[in-house]
Design an enzyme around this catalytic site. Sequence first.
Site, PDB file in Angstrom:
ATOM      1  N   TYR A 153       0.853  -1.194   0.000  1.00  0.00           N
ATOM      2  CA  TYR A 153       0.000   0.000   0.000  1.00  0.00           C
ATOM      3  C   TYR A 153       0.883   1.236   0.000  1.00  0.00           C
ATOM      4  CZ  TYR A 153      -3.088   3.667   1.818  1.00  0.00           C
ATOM      5  OH  TYR A 153      -3.781   4.836   1.997  1.00  0.00           O
ATOM      6  N   GLU A 241      -3.816   7.570  -3.733  1.00  0.00           N
ATOM      7  CA  GLU A 241      -3.736   6.328  -2.964  1.00  0.00           C
ATOM      8  C   GLU A 241      -3.653   5.147  -3.926  1.00  0.00           C
ATOM      9  OE1 GLU A 241      -6.203   4.564   0.794  1.00  0.00           O
ATOM     10  OE2 GLU A 241      -7.352   4.955  -1.016  1.00  0.00           O
TER      11      GLU A 241
END
Length: 432
Positions: A153, A241
């Site tokens: 991530y 993101e």
Amino acid sequence: MALPVSVRACAALRDLALRSARLRGSFPAVQLTPRRWLNLQEYQSKKLMADHGVTVQRFFVADSADDALEAAQRLKAKEIVLKAQILAGGRGKGTFNSGLKGGVHLTKDPKTVAQLAKQMIGYNLSTKQTPKDGVKVKKVMVAEALNISRETYFAILMDRACNGPVMVGSPQGGVDIEEVAVTSPELIFKEEIDIFEGVQDHQALQMAKNLGFKGPLQQQAADQIKKLYNLFLKIDATQVEVNPFGETPEGQVVCFDAKINFDDNAEFRQKEIFAMDDKSENEPIENEAAKYDLKYIGLDGNIACFVNGAGLAMATCDIISLNGGKPANFLDLGGGVKEAQVYQAFKLLTADPKVEAILVNIFGGIVNCAIIANGITKACRELELKVPLVVRLEGTNVHEAQRILNESGLPITSASDLEDAAKKAVASVAKK
């Protein structure tokens, strides 16, 4: 059965607030800045990334079965992934009114791509996040399918605490980062970015190392991180993101899926991006409200909420519910309010046949309560308001606002606080 889209919209705002709170709980300096008003399709976000040198899957966009076939043939990929392009999540488990199950399909045969696209384009796709009847699919994305050997991530977002952007990463990707923040906070890494210097080589390499990239992949990941920061700056993003930020068995670092939030104050210099805003899936009333810089979300009840600020809107909805009522919507005025906006807001609210009462709840910080009061009285007279109106005003110029309402001669019920306003609004509906 899927929840009505309006209910899910309100829930989405709550989720965004919870998401920010969870990350801040594990990392007090991290604050997410959600932007729900600019909606980009997946292929649009990926094109922005590719245009800035970020590695994404090769893809084409098609709006017909023939175009999808041609795209699949041009890809010359070992395996192809076909994705229906709608804004709602849960596409993979959705169903079409054509009978096709799933909005995401893998195949090695270009001819199958055409057959699947034929059952997608022009048909409604229903997921847990769409209205009951689903959303019509107008385009599909035909992309190269890549295997993922490891998922991480990575995000860049604005952080009020350090007055600038920060990088946030975790070696645990492909899952909800909020869960990782709660269960394994030690696996979330944060690095502040100097707004004058940008992401330094050593910072990018350290983040790549923290994410678990090794050998040549570490430098490759660092290069992608720097390109993502360049994208973040160039498009005036508040958040980029990437989840998953992954690696393939062939040794390639790829941004497989991304969510980009934009600074709405930069619309004047990002006209091309804001022109891509896909409003086709919005309710018509939401698009009408946007013309007057109003933000509208419809709900299922009969008490309209007229507020300034999303937080106040949710609090108003909650207190109406706690007092036995059901909110019909919330309509957010924002900060720079003009009388004309108040008039248009009432026009939108009264056009909804479900609305049996209106609760105005304004906290005048940067909003002048007297402007609100003048707008309310004008709207009541010109629209010949026929439903009960409860008004609670507090803050800037509130005494002048109360004088305007009291001397108007209109059947307006004043409330001393939010609790009082909610009780009076619910009672006015119960009397009918």
